[in-house]
Design an enzyme around this catalytic site. Structure first.
Site, PDB file in Angstrom:
ATOM      1  N   SER A   1       0.831  -1.198   0.000  1.00 45.46           N
ATOM      2  CA  SER A   1       0.000   0.000   0.000  1.00 45.46           C
ATOM      3  C   SER A   1       0.874   1.261   0.000  1.00 45.46           C
ATOM      4  O   SER A   1       0.398   2.348  -0.277  1.00 45.46           O
ATOM      5  CB  SER A   1      -0.922  -0.007   1.212  1.00 45.46           C
ATOM      6  OG  SER A   1      -0.176  -0.021   2.405  1.00 45.46           O
ATOM      7  N   CYS A   2       2.147   1.102   0.325  1.00 47.58           N
ATOM      8  CA  CYS A   2       3.069   2.249   0.311  1.00 47.58           C
ATOM      9  C   CYS A   2       3.312   2.700  -1.131  1.00 47.58           C
ATOM     10  O   CYS A   2       3.127   1.925  -2.067  1.00 47.58           O
ATOM     11  CB  CYS A   2       4.401   1.881   0.940  1.00 47.58           C
ATOM     12  SG  CYS A   2       4.297   1.423   2.687  1.00 47.58           S
ATOM     13  N   VAL A   3       3.745   3.954  -1.288  1.00 51.21           N
ATOM     14  CA  VAL A   3       4.094   4.454  -2.612  1.00 51.21           C
ATOM     15  C   VAL A   3       5.561   4.896  -2.603  1.00 51.21           C
ATOM     16  O   VAL A   3       5.990   5.606  -1.693  1.00 51.21           O
ATOM     17  CB  VAL A   3       3.195   5.645  -3.026  1.00 51.21           C
ATOM     18  CG1 VAL A   3       3.683   6.280  -4.324  1.00 51.21           C
ATOM     19  CG2 VAL A   3       1.751   5.182  -3.199  1.00 51.21           C
TER      20      VAL A   3
ATOM     21  N   GLY B   1       1.066   1.717  -4.063  1.00 48.53           N
ATOM     22  CA  GLY B   1      -0.332   2.083  -3.857  1.00 48.53           C
ATOM     23  C   GLY B   1      -1.315   0.973  -4.143  1.00 48.53           C
ATOM     24  O   GLY B   1      -2.449   1.220  -4.547  1.00 48.53           O
TER      25      GLY B   1
END
Lengths: 183, 209
Positions: free
Chosen positions: A29-31, A93
């Site tokens: 989910s991190c970018v 993401g």
């Protein structure tokens, strides 16, 4: 020997030495935000964890998109980069957990992607390439020659963008202009 | 106050390791019962890591893995994960679905659901052991399932824990490695107590706050 500089969750790192790369392992989910300045061969990466720092005003807390993106740009500027010369690529993401309850309701991945893009637009930086969303994790690599690559689990590395090579002419031009300005 | 985990004493860390030991012992017994395989386990490690280094609790962060995650509510809130490297998960799916070894090559709906239920049972037995040991009520929420690189799963979970305020600067996790030697399977059991949950555990074990 290539030096790998790991950019962990909530970190911002820069690198300009030859034969090095910045790497964010398994972005879910991190970018991962890559900014490259071809004129200086300066590479920078931020590993954004959450979209907004609302209420927690800590200047250097790079976990949040609204702090990490300006911070990365500032660090690049401190190294002599001009905003107009910065080229950006993004990855991450995604939505990793297929499940119930609180896990999916938070919807962190898509919100991170949106927040980072919005922040970049606000700061006037166009995005050259992006690999966002879906439900797969990505390892993001930024080489100091400007090549951005993405690796999916169990797969080969694939190039997402050349932030350096393609526009070498443009880069030389802008650095010439700089020299002229300096003179 | 446990605002900083490094303030934990050696005795407290030992107690947490023991919690992990007993919990994972019960969990291994559950796996042995479900698969009819003998299951071994390592002595748990108690790791205190800052957020950028959190994914390093897994030895091979880029290796593909299957993860079953349960949030724990009740007296001592926390987060429990069972992480199986892909090879081990496929072999486990063979066993759970009564197939010959090597027959499962991809994880479709049936395999995922079998593994999810497996994780659910294993984690629940971990929680039951903790409950018997401390008297604290621990309720598991329905499981969530993910297959991806271990780092991806852990970082996505960590993001969620930061978003909900569970993780501030650093996090404490109790990690036990479980293994099945004849089939060369391994798995990792992680328990992340929330600061409040950690306090309750320690109070229950040492009789004070």
């Amino acid at each position: 020997m290539q030096e790998k500089i790991v950019v962990g969750m909530g970190e911002v790192k820069l690198c300009r030495s030859e034969n090095s790369l910045l790497i964010a392992l398994g972005l879910g989910s991190c970018v991962g935000v890559c900014i490259y300045d071809p004129a200086l061969c300066l590479a920078g990466m931020a590993h954004v964890v959450l979209p907004s720092s609302t209420g927690k005003e800590e200047e250097e807390d790079a976990r949040y998109a609204d702090i990490a993106v300006p911070l990365l740009i500032k660090r690049m500027q401190q190294e002599g980069s001009l905003r107009s010369g910065m080229r950006v690529a993004l990855a991450g993401g995604g939505q990793i957990f297929k499940g119930f309850g609180a896990v999916t309701k938070l919807d962190i991945g898509p919100r991170n992607a949106e927040a980072v893009q919005k922040q970049l637009t606000t700061m006037g930086l166009p995005i050259v390439a992006a690999d966002l969303g879906g439900n797969v994790g990505r390892t993001l690599l930024l080489y100091t020659n400007g090549t951005v690559a993405v690796r999916l689990p169990g797969a080969q590395e694939r190039v997402l963008a050349y932030l350096g090579a393609v526009n070498r002419v443009e880069a030389t031009l802008s650095s010439n202009q700089l020299l002229r300005k300096a003179a | 106050m446990l605002s900083s985990y490094s303030a934990l004493s050696a005795v407290q860390v030992d107690a947490l390791r023991e919690i992990g030991n007993i919990g994972a012992g019960h969990a291994s017994t559950a796996i042995a019962a479900l698969t009819d395989w003998p299951i071994g386990m390592s002595v748990p490690s108690v790791d205190i890591l800052s957020l950028p280094h959190f994914v390093e609790v897994m030895r091979c962060p880029e290796a593909e893995a299957v993860c079953i995650y349960l949030a724990v509510e009740g007296d001592a809130p926390g987060h429990a994960l069972l992480v199986l490297p892909l090879d081990s998960a496929l072999r486990m799916a063979d066993r759970l679905l009564g197939r010959d070894a090597g027959q499962t090559t991809t994880l479709e709906e049936l395999e995922c659901s079998a593994l999810m239920e497996f994780g659910n049972i294993v984690i629940s037995s971990f929680l039951t052991a903790l409950n018997e040991m401390t008297g604290l009520t621990l309720q598991a929420t329905p499981p969530a399932f993910a297959t991806d690189a271990a780092a991806t799963i852990l970082s996505s979970l960590a993001a969620m824990l930061v978003a909900t305020g569970v993780i501030q600067e650093e996090t404490l996790s109790i990690v036990t490695c479980i293994h099945q030697d004849t089939e060369k399977l391994e798995g990792f059991f992680l328990y992340i107590p929330e600061p409040m949950g950690l306090k309750r555990f320690l109070s229950a074990l040492f009789g004070e706050g």
